[in-house]
Design a protein around this motif. Structure first.
Motif, PDB file in Angstrom:
ATOM      1  N   SER A   8      21.689   9.222  39.592  1.00 34.50           N
ATOM      2  CA  SER A   8      20.404   9.126  38.887  1.00 34.50           C
ATOM      3  C   SER A   8      19.435   8.238  39.642  1.00 34.50           C
ATOM      4  CB  SER A   8      20.627   8.586  37.471  1.00 34.50           C
ATOM      5  OG  SER A   8      21.495   9.417  36.741  1.00 34.50           O
ATOM      6  N   GLN A   9      19.931   7.143  40.191  1.00 34.20           N
ATOM      7  CA  GLN A   9      19.061   6.233  40.943  1.00 34.20           C
ATOM      8  C   GLN A   9      18.578   6.894  42.242  1.00 34.20           C
ATOM      9  OE1 GLN A   9      20.502   2.254  40.752  1.00 34.20           O
ATOM     10  NE2 GLN A   9      19.465   1.615  42.628  1.00 34.20           N
ATOM     11  N   LYS A  10      19.443   7.688  42.875  1.00 35.24           N
ATOM     12  CA  LYS A  10      19.034   8.403  44.084  1.00 35.24           C
ATOM     13  C   LYS A  10      18.004   9.472  43.760  1.00 35.24           C
ATOM     14  CE  LYS A  10      20.980  10.934  48.015  1.00 35.24           C
ATOM     15  NZ  LYS A  10      22.232  11.451  48.623  1.00 35.24           N
ATOM     16  N   ALA A  11      18.193  10.181  42.638  1.00 32.46           N
ATOM     17  CA  ALA A  11      17.215  11.187  42.220  1.00 32.46           C
ATOM     18  C   ALA A  11      15.875  10.538  41.891  1.00 32.46           C
ATOM     19  CB  ALA A  11      17.745  11.960  41.016  1.00 32.46           C
ATOM     20  N   PHE A  12      15.905   9.334  41.318  1.00 33.43           N
ATOM     21  CA  PHE A  12      14.657   8.627  41.019  1.00 33.43           C
ATOM     22  C   PHE A  12      13.923   8.265  42.317  1.00 33.43           C
ATOM     23  CE2 PHE A  12      12.402   4.596  40.289  1.00 33.43           C
ATOM     24  CZ  PHE A  12      11.502   5.022  39.320  1.00 33.43           C
ATOM     25  N   ALA A  13      14.676   7.848  43.343  1.00 29.28           N
ATOM     26  CA  ALA A  13      14.049   7.537  44.636  1.00 29.28           C
ATOM     27  C   ALA A  13      13.411   8.784  45.233  1.00 29.28           C
ATOM     28  CB  ALA A  13      15.084   6.952  45.590  1.00 29.28           C
ATOM     29  N   LYS A  14      14.055   9.935  45.095  1.00 27.54           N
ATOM     30  CA  LYS A  14      13.466  11.177  45.599  1.00 27.54           C
ATOM     31  C   LYS A  14      12.191  11.526  44.839  1.00 27.54           C
ATOM     32  CE  LYS A  14      17.724  13.299  47.348  1.00 27.54           C
ATOM     33  NZ  LYS A  14      18.630  14.470  47.258  1.00 27.54           N
ATOM     34  N   MET A  15      12.163  11.255  43.535  1.00 31.83           N
ATOM     35  CA  MET A  15      10.958  11.509  42.771  1.00 31.83           C
ATOM     36  C   MET A  15       9.806  10.631  43.253  1.00 31.83           C
ATOM     37  SD  MET A  15      10.303  11.119  38.658  1.00 31.83           S
ATOM     38  CE  MET A  15      10.174   9.337  38.757  1.00 31.83           C
ATOM     39  N   ILE A  16      10.099   9.379  43.578  1.00 29.20           N
ATOM     40  CA  ILE A  16       9.074   8.476  44.114  1.00 29.20           C
ATOM     41  C   ILE A  16       8.511   9.037  45.412  1.00 29.20           C
ATOM     42  CG2 ILE A  16       8.666   6.171  45.050  1.00 29.20           C
ATOM     43  CD1 ILE A  16       8.948   6.138  42.061  1.00 29.20           C
ATOM     44  N   LEU A  17       9.385   9.568  46.271  1.00 28.59           N
ATOM     45  CA  LEU A  17       8.942  10.118  47.542  1.00 28.59           C
ATOM     46  C   LEU A  17       8.132  11.393  47.361  1.00 28.59           C
ATOM     47  CD1 LEU A  17      12.165   9.623  49.698  1.00 28.59           C
ATOM     48  CD2 LEU A  17       9.981   8.484  50.051  1.00 28.59           C
ATOM     49  N   MET A  18       8.637  12.320  46.559  1.00 33.57           N
ATOM     50  CA  MET A  18       8.000  13.628  46.442  1.00 33.57           C
ATOM     51  C   MET A  18       6.654  13.560  45.738  1.00 33.57           C
ATOM     52  SD  MET A  18      11.113  16.331  45.760  1.00 33.57           S
ATOM     53  CE  MET A  18      11.873  15.443  44.415  1.00 33.57           C
ATOM     54  N   ASP A  19       6.535  12.720  44.717  1.00 31.28           N
ATOM     55  CA  ASP A  19       5.314  12.675  43.904  1.00 31.28           C
ATOM     56  C   ASP A  19       4.381  11.543  44.285  1.00 31.28           C
ATOM     57  OD1 ASP A  19       6.306  14.832  42.575  1.00 31.28           O
ATOM     58  OD2 ASP A  19       7.130  13.682  40.909  1.00 31.28           O
ATOM     59  N   GLU A  20       4.685  10.829  45.379  1.00 33.21           N
ATOM     60  CA  GLU A  20       3.815   9.741  45.872  1.00 33.21           C
ATOM     61  C   GLU A  20       3.563   8.689  44.799  1.00 33.21           C
ATOM     62  OE1 GLU A  20       0.258  10.989  47.796  1.00 33.21           O
ATOM     63  OE2 GLU A  20       1.182  12.787  48.607  1.00 33.21           O
ATOM     64  N   LEU A  21       4.601   8.276  44.131  1.00 32.87           N
ATOM     65  CA  LEU A  21       4.488   7.265  43.094  1.00 32.87           C
ATOM     66  C   LEU A  21       4.698   5.881  43.696  1.00 32.87           C
ATOM     67  CD1 LEU A  21       6.591   9.022  40.322  1.00 32.87           C
ATOM     68  CD2 LEU A  21       4.105   8.919  40.479  1.00 32.87           C
ATOM     69  N   PRO A  22       4.061   4.850  43.150  1.00 35.25           N
ATOM     70  CA  PRO A  22       4.297   3.491  43.667  1.00 35.25           C
ATOM     71  C   PRO A  22       5.677   2.999  43.263  1.00 35.25           C
ATOM     72  CG  PRO A  22       2.849   3.434  41.755  1.00 35.25           C
ATOM     73  CD  PRO A  22       3.045   4.887  42.079  1.00 35.25           C
ATOM     74  N   PHE A  23       6.165   2.007  43.990  1.00 38.43           N
ATOM     75  CA  PHE A  23       7.482   1.463  43.676  1.00 38.43           C
ATOM     76  C   PHE A  23       7.487   0.785  42.301  1.00 38.43           C
ATOM     77  CE2 PHE A  23       8.607   2.863  47.585  1.00 38.43           C
ATOM     78  CZ  PHE A  23       8.153   2.148  48.681  1.00 38.43           C
ATOM     79  N   ARG A  24       6.348   0.295  41.858  1.00 35.86           N
ATOM     80  CA  ARG A  24       6.262  -0.359  40.559  1.00 35.86           C
ATOM     81  C   ARG A  24       6.346   0.633  39.388  1.00 35.86           C
ATOM     82  NH1 ARG A  24       4.541  -5.585  39.922  1.00 35.86           N
ATOM     83  NH2 ARG A  24       4.010  -6.711  41.828  1.00 35.86           N
ATOM     84  N   PHE A  25       6.427   1.907  39.691  1.00 35.54           N
ATOM     85  CA  PHE A  25       6.530   2.896  38.624  1.00 35.54           C
ATOM     86  C   PHE A  25       7.744   2.644  37.745  1.00 35.54           C
ATOM     87  CE2 PHE A  25       7.892   7.007  36.918  1.00 35.54           C
ATOM     88  CZ  PHE A  25       6.715   7.456  36.344  1.00 35.54           C
TER      89      PHE A  25
END
Length: 860
Positions: free
Chosen positions: A282-299
């Protein structure tokens, strides 16, 4: 869950205290490391979290989860202070004139007199069913049990019948075989020896785990800490086993299963699968979501996301933003290894594009992108590097690109696509010389390595034309800005449109001056409401005219006529740029078609009866010929790609060249294309000596000739070998057979040229290898989102503030993970916004589209 052994009166209190904490670890479903026992969470909790995220230490337990065992007793401090740890679980009371100790869990009381000692209290705590370590929190599982029963007697033989039934089962430590420590010497008092066995190894006393058979130090001098730490990490230790049940989930997967009318059809397959929550995945999938959707790390710290996850998956442990950044970089490293492995197995040549970007701090970055077609005839576009460079000179960028290619192991390059900047000529020439030194680095001595960006040339042509109509465009832009500035003005403008009986689904939108595609859309929609603007000028009480007079004034009839003549040219350049800047389909085979279409339109407008259109056409013709008239600047592989399109072949190339150029230039260019086509085919034939047989190779070997007894038979065999039923002119190569065959029926833009070659790869083996490389050449260095920009490409402030390595990880990681790289169609985006306004019950006004840039979700 830990299984406590019977307590002894001489056992140390610390042993049970650590056991209690481990039990509470099971109750809270969280892992407590030995370093965290007894730790408190106060004002410095955030600081500890930050330090833990940076040094990969375990994150402390939340402050709301405190151990039940406390160092202080709740008993009244009358007389001598109670020193036993057991008083933390009992309360001193007076019952029938006698001092009693009442259990804080089950409220049962035992003798509490100091003369009787605390043994009775300890024994009660072992038996107390409400004492948290004694509560059984494990889930039961379903098991299929078998039992044999004597049910019948057949021929004096007893027949046993097996019966099966589902029963609830769970692991019980007391029922499992225990490891007993040999009673040599001093008796082992620690409860840990119930899970270890004393052995002698290399004349040293060792403690062997009864579960995983790993041995640790077992000397009495070293203590039992190392045994306890091993038990926490032991994967075979029953409390550490994952005994949770899986759930059934309906998973969906899209697969390409059919092709209808040369269009790929994706079907969704649904199936039931066993699913179980896993924190790491789940944590790895969340990191991929940050990358794909250009979300900030503070999300991860945002309140809305945390609320959603508390409902969707309460077991998800929220990582810190520093841990999210580290996870994103780890995903980038994994994907890079996978892509490097893909390049090592790729047999086709790689076509490159080089583009430069600038950050807010005026730092320069170079973007290196690879384009290739794999063995299954699928086109790929992968950003290889996005690295910072020091300087804009051609040699500096060339050295950086060379280093990146060597790092990826890419040595076989076909073309390098760059824009028309003069510095690019230097860098491409540097790379061409370097590639020639590599084994099979280029083809035909690198003669066709340099490819000029077609989208950039179209952009320059449009930019020159925009400057000639700048005043008229500025007046229309000010008029649109005035109307959409307030709801009151929009309502007045809407009433004017109704009076003029203008019915259109399109609404006014303001452009972004550095993006000419938004200018084209603004002018196209404003022309629809030309009469409404004129009516607003005389019905607004002079406010509209007075406001615009402060700048350039109200658009007049000459301005509207100029815009009307200019919009058709913008439209055809707009459509051509969209097609040539695509990244998911071949663009080399459509380049010539777009060039011919633009030339035909300009030639037709030059003969128009409208004076404004005619003047605009002559002006556009000069700019168009400025970039395309010189045949020496055209890469001939663009024409070869059109020949490899089975709908057009050589006939289309000859017709297009004869139509665009004068007879002398046309003859010269036709001969060059023909020579390049045959030279390229001969090169690929020479590279495949074992796969492609020689057309003139003997079917009968010399040894077979010697086997003939009669010379007449040998002569006849040689005749059949050399001539047979075909003449030499009929023994054609793959290229000649392909060119002589009838062209495919043109079904429009839905024709899949890669699918056609995939089906006929066996029929034209050598030509298919050439088509796989040539059709992968991109004619544009930038994606369609940036192809319309008349300014330099600039990184957003978020990425500009990050270290260069993290910038590269975010940009490359997003490109590798995303599956949808389609061109951004602005018109569809505006229509979606209008539909949203209708769905929520708000009638969209003429300015609902607002700023086009806000609707156009830019990547950069």
């Amino acid at each position: 869950m830990f299984a406590p052994s019977p307590f002894k009166t001489d056992e140390k209190p610390a042993a049970l205290h650590s056991t209690t904490l481990n039990y509470m670890d099971d109750l809270t479903s969280e892992h407590i490391t030995p370093n965290q026992v007894g730790s408190t969470v106060g004002d410095g909790e955030d600081q500890h979290l930050e330090e833990a995220a940076c040094c990969d230490a375990p994150i402390p337990i939340n402050s709301c989860k405190t151990p039940i065992t406390t160092p202080e007793s709740n008993a009244p401090s009358k007389g001598r202070k109670k020193r036993s740890w057991l008083w933390a679980h009992f309360e001193e009371i007076i019952k029938d004139g006698e001092i009693r100790a009442q259990c804080t869990y089950c409220k049962g009381d035992v003798c509490g007199n100091s003369k009787s000692g605390t043994t009775v209290m300890k024994n009660h705590l072992v038996r107390c069913k409400r004492y948290p370590p004694n509560i059984d929190m494990s889930q039961t599982l379903l098991s299929l049990s078998q039992s044999e029963q004597i049910n019948a007697c057949v021929d004096d033989n007893v027949v046993g019948k097996k019966s099966r039934k589902l029963e609830c089962w769970k692991f019980k430590q007391d029922e499992s075989p225990k490891a007993f420590v040999p009673t040599k010497g001093k008796k082992k008092r620690s409860w840990l020896w119930g899970h270890f066995e004393e052995i002698i190894k290399n004349e040293e006393i060792r403690a062997q785990c009864t579960y995983c058979k790993v041995d640790v130090c077992g000397s009495s001098k070293s203590g039992t800490t190392v045994m306890k730490n091993h038990l926490i990490r032991c994967k075979e230790y029953p409390p550490n086993l994952d005994m949770s049940q899986t759930l059934l989930s309906l998973s969906q997967s899209e697969q390409t299963n059919a092709s209808v009318d040369d269009n790929v059809v994706e079907e969704k397959n649904e199936k039931l699968e066993h699913w179980k929550f896993k924190q790491e995945e789940s944590q790895k999938a969340f990191a991929k979501m940050i990358l794909m959707d250009e979300l900030p790390f503070r999300f991860v710290e945002r309140e809305g996301f945390r609320h959603f996850m508390s409902i969707a998956q309460p077991n998800f442990v929220f990582p810190s933003r520093w841990m999210v950044a580290r996870d994103c970089y780890n995903v980038y490293i994994e994907e890079k290894k996978s892509l490097r492995s893909c390049f090592s197995m790729c047999c086709s040549r790689i076509s490159l594009t080089i583009d430069t970007w600038t950050s807010c701090q005026d730092l320069t970055y170079v973007c290196l992108t690879a384009h290739f077609i794999d063995q299954s005839w699928k086109l790929h576009k992968k950003i290889l590097n996005f690295c910072q460079i020091n300087g804009h000179s051609g040699d500096v960028i060339g050295e950086v690109v060379e280093k990146c290619l060597l790092d990826w192991g890419i040595t076989r390059v076909l073309t390098i696509t760059v824009d028309n900047a003069s510095s690019n000529d230097v860098r491409v020439e540097y790379l061409r010389k370097r590639l020639q030194r590599w084994k099979d680095g280029t083809i035909l001595d690198g003669k066709f390595v340099h490819m000029r960006c077609a989208a950039h040339i179209l952009n320059l042509t449009v930019r020159d034309s925009l400057e000639e109509c700048n005043d008229s465009i500025s007046r229309v832009r000010n008029a649109v800005r005035y109307v959409i500035a307030s709801p009151t003005r929009m309502q007045k403008f809407s009433n004017c449109a109704k009076q003029e009986q203008i019915e259109s689904k399109h609404h006014l939108c303001l452009d972004v001056e550095t993006r000419w595609n938004s200018t084209y859309l603004m002018l196209e929609y404003a022309l629809i409401y030309r009469k409404a603007f004129n009516l607003l000028e005389i019905s607004d009480g002079g406010e509209y005219k007075a406001e615009l007079t402060k700048s350039l004034g109200v658009p007049n009839d000459n301005d509207w006529d100029c815009i009307k003549a200019f919009v058709p040219f913008l439209k055809i350049f707009y459509d051509a740029t969209l097609r040539l800047s695509g990244s998911l389909y071949c663009t080399t085979n459509v380049y010539l078609q777009e060039l011919v279409t633009i030339g035909k339109m300009i030639k037709t407008k030059c003969e128009s009866s409208d004076v404004n259109e005619r003047l605009m056409a002559y002006s556009m013709k000069k700019k168009h010929e400025k970039y395309w008239e010189n045949v020496d600047n055209i890469n001939l592989l663009l024409y070869v790609a059109v020949v490899l399109d089975p709908r057009r072949k050589m006939q289309y190339v000859r017709w297009a060249i004869n139509d665009q150029y004068d007879p002398l230039k046309a003859l010269e260019l036709n001969n060059k294309v023909k020579d390049t086509l045959h030279s390229l085919y001969e090169h690929y034939t020479s590279q495949q000596p074992y796969n492609v047989p020689n057309l003139y190779e003997s079917d009968t070997t010399s040894k077979e000739m010697e086997s003939f007894e009669d010379w007449h038979d040998m002569v006849e065999a040689e005749f059949e070998r050399d001539v047979g039923d075909q003449t030499m002119s009929e023994r054609k190569s793959d290229l000649n057979k392909y060119l002589d065959e009838k062209r495919e029926l043109n079904t429009g833009r839905n024709f899949d040229v890669l699918g056609w070659w995939k089906k006929r790869e066996d029929s034209y083996p050598t030509l298919a290898l050439m088509a796989r490389d040539v059709l992968a050449i991109p004619v544009s260095t930038i994606a369609s989102e940036s192809a319309f920009s008349t300014s330099s490409r600039v990184l957003d402030p978020f990425r500009s503030s990050l270290p260069p390595k993290m910038v590269e990880a975010l940009i490359c990681g997003q490109d590798w993970l995303r599956t949808s790289h389609g061109p951004l169609l602005l018109e569809e985006t505006l229509e979606d916004i209008e539909k949203i306004g209708e769905d929520i019950g708000e009638r969209p006004g003429f300015g609902v589209s607002g700023d086009v840039e806000s609707a156009n979700c830019m990547v950069w």
